[in-house]
Design an enzyme around this catalytic site. Structure first.
Site, short mmCIF file in Angstrom:
data_model
loop_
_atom_site.label_atom_id
_atom_site.label_comp_id
_atom_site.label_asym_id
_atom_site.label_seq_id
_atom_site.Cartn_x
_atom_site.Cartn_y
_atom_site.Cartn_z
N GLU A 83 1.49 -1.26 0.21
CA GLU A 83 0.23 0.23 -0.26
C GLU A 83 0.84 1.46 -0.16
O GLU A 83 1.57 1.23 0.99
CB GLU A 83 -1.18 0.07 1.03
CG GLU A 83 -2.48 1.34 1.62
CD GLU A 83 -2.67 0.55 2.30
OE1 GLU A 83 -3.47 -0.45 2.28
OE2 GLU A 83 -3.79 1.72 3.01
N LYS A 272 -8.17 -1.99 10.28
CA LYS A 272 -7.30 -2.45 9.23
C LYS A 272 -6.27 -0.83 9.35
O LYS A 272 -5.30 -1.43 9.09
CB LYS A 272 -8.34 -2.08 8.34
CG LYS A 272 -7.61 -2.78 6.92
CD LYS A 272 -7.09 -1.14 6.46
CE LYS A 272 -6.19 -2.13 5.09
NZ LYS A 272 -5.80 -1.63 4.00
N ASP A 288 3.94 -14.21 11.57
CA ASP A 288 2.84 -15.09 10.65
C ASP A 288 1.41 -13.89 10.42
O ASP A 288 1.27 -13.73 11.82
CB ASP A 288 2.80 -16.17 11.60
CG ASP A 288 1.05 -16.52 11.10
OD1 ASP A 288 1.09 -16.46 10.38
OD2 ASP A 288 1.38 -18.32 11.17
N HIS A 385 -3.20 9.85 -0.30
CA HIS A 385 -3.61 8.93 -0.54
C HIS A 385 -2.64 8.54 -2.03
O HIS A 385 -1.91 7.27 -2.83
CB HIS A 385 -4.14 8.39 -0.23
CG HIS A 385 -4.32 6.58 -0.48
ND1 HIS A 385 -4.22 5.50 0.23
CD2 HIS A 385 -5.18 5.80 -1.62
CE1 HIS A 385 -4.24 4.32 -0.09
NE2 HIS A 385 -4.81 4.42 -1.91
C1 MEV Z 1 -6.56 3.26 4.48
O1 MEV Z 1 -5.25 1.56 4.23
C2 MEV Z 1 -6.51 2.54 5.92
C3 MEV Z 1 -7.51 3.89 6.05
O2 MEV Z 1 -9.59 4.22 6.10
C4 MEV Z 1 -7.35 3.45 8.32
C5 MEV Z 1 -9.13 4.41 8.61
O3 MEV Z 1 -9.86 4.51 8.12
O4 MEV Z 1 -8.30 4.98 9.45
C6 MEV Z 1 -6.96 5.58 5.72
#
Ligand code: MEV
Length: 428
Positions: A83, A272, A288, A385
């Protein structure tokens, strides 16, 4: 269609079979695989040996997030991820917290669990007596297996009979608690469980009035007692940004975390983001990631409702942001001593113990979470991003060096969009 003995074929024959069976209309297929083979035959053979049926190597970028001040020591964290914005976000966050005291961690405990799952159709009372009488024998039967682990400070910490017949008819467990020192410990735990289960069956055949049937002997990847906490803090006033006062920023941040605490849809994405940081270090250190992921999300749902792994508060004029996460990872065993890049990562981290690594990974997770929330409550995540993603888009469009420079300069003060990029490079 079934192919038998695929694993016995040479690498060349495996590829030929794939080419003629699935890739007959992809002339470049063989070359794509081959261009990722390592020139160093010994190194390639090593990689071939990690898994079954290896036909090539799959590269992921290996990046560095410097300036991580963790418990008073500065680290450059190795991160492996696909990413584009993850390493940049972690680096930015690390730098922000570096002159504010950095990340403070605490390892709460390092206990892991494994079970012999079995069915006993007799009386529970008989089983309780049987277990009491044979507990020492079960332990003795694995004494040899745990000798080395004990020398390293680990081993079996406890074993108990657990009655789970309220959940499933006739279902019991022998639950083992382990400390696996600097190893993740999966092989050690499973070996011990399999050996102990044999002893259990033999003793049960002689001593128990009803039949005892072993179902499974396996570690649990849920390790709520192998837990680490990490926090950052600073005076609220240090959080002031452009149009937001420190107080307004902190309140907005805390509310954003509060949403993740009460709304599972948001909590999953929030967590995530934490795992973006953790998984990248997990991969770079040869651990792992499936186990780490499963564990983290189970822990996030431990109350019965899935929630945020991190939390934030203001206390006495200070902003606190903190995370509590189970991390069952190792710095010995597995591929740690044989994968050259994993060895490199561990050397880069000054040869950490497993508990050190828990601290570093948790810090990467909190840093990533901070970076994401910071973007979300201010300009949004797409600016950063898409800036990082611009490179991928340029590659996809087969941009020349001149076009790359043109695009970098054009988007330096604008939001990147694929549509605008295509227009700029006249690809429509
Ligand atoms: C993107 O990989 C992760 C985010 O969506 C985490 C979040 O929204 O807190 C930016």
């Amino acid at each position: 269609m079934q192919i038998n003995g695929f694993s016995k074929l040479s690498k060349k024959d495996k590829i030929n079979w794939l080419l003629k069976t699935y890739l007959y209309d992809v002339p470049e297929a063989a070359q794509i695989l081959k261009q990722y083979w390592h020139n160093d035959v010994a190194l390639q053979t090593l990689h071939d040996s990690f898994i079954e049926n290896t036909i090539s190597n799959f590269y992921l970028p290996y990046g560095i997030a410097p300036n991580f001040l963790i418990d008073g020591k500065t680290y450059a964290l190795p991160m492996v991820t696909e990413e584009s914005s993850v390493v940049a976000a972690a680096s930015k966050s690390a730098k922000f917290w570096q002159d504010k005291g950095g990340f403070k961690t605490q390892v709460i405990d390092t206990i892991k669990t494994g079970h012999i799952h079995f069915i006993y159709e007799g009386e529970t009372a008989d089983l309780i007596i049987f277990f009491r009488e044979h507990r020492a024998e079960l332990l003795a039967s694995v004494a040899d297996l745990q000798m080395n682990m004990q020398k390293r400070g680990g081993g079996i910490k406890d074993i108990n009979l657990i009655d789970r017949t309220d959940k499933l008819a006739h279902y019991y467990q022998i639950e083992f608690k382990f400390d696996t020192a600097d190893a993740m410990g999966a092989n050690f735990i499973n070996t011990v469980l399999e050996e102990a289960a044999e002893t259990l069956v033999k003793a049960a055949e002689v001593q128990l009035p009803a039949k005892l049937t072993i179902l499974m002997r396996i570690l649990s990847n849920y390790t709520p007692d192998c837990l680490v906490k990490v926090s950052v803090s600073c005076p609220v006033s240090d959080l002031a940004q452009d149009s937001l006062s420190g107080e307004a920023y902190a309140q907005k941040f805390i509310q954003a975390v509060a949403v993740a605490k009460v709304e599972p849809y948001r909590a999953v994405t929030h967590n995530k983001g934490i795992m973006n940081g953790i998984d990248a270090v997990v991969l770079a250190t040869g651990n792992d990631f499936r186990a780490v992921e499963a564990n983290a999300h189970a822990y996030a749902a431990k109350s019965g409702v899935y929630t945020s792994l991190s939390d934030a508060k203001i206390e006495n004029g200070y902003f606190y942001f903190y995370l509590e996460i189970p991390l069952a990872v190792g710095t010995v065993g597995g591929i740690t001593a044989i994968h050259p890049l994993v060895k490199f990562s561990l050397q880069l981290l000054q040869n950490p113990s497993a508990t050190d690594l828990m601290r570093l990974m948790a810090s990467a997770g909190l840093a990533q979470n901070f970076a994401a929330l910071n973007s979300l409550i201010t300009g949004g995540i797409q600016i950063g991003h898409m800036k990082m993603h611009l490179n991928n888009l340029l590659t996809f469009l087969k941009a020349t060096e001149a076009e790359r420079q043109k695009a970098q300069s054009y988007f330096s003060d604008k939001k990147v969009s694929f549509k605008d990029l295509k227009k700029l490079l006249q690809r429509d």
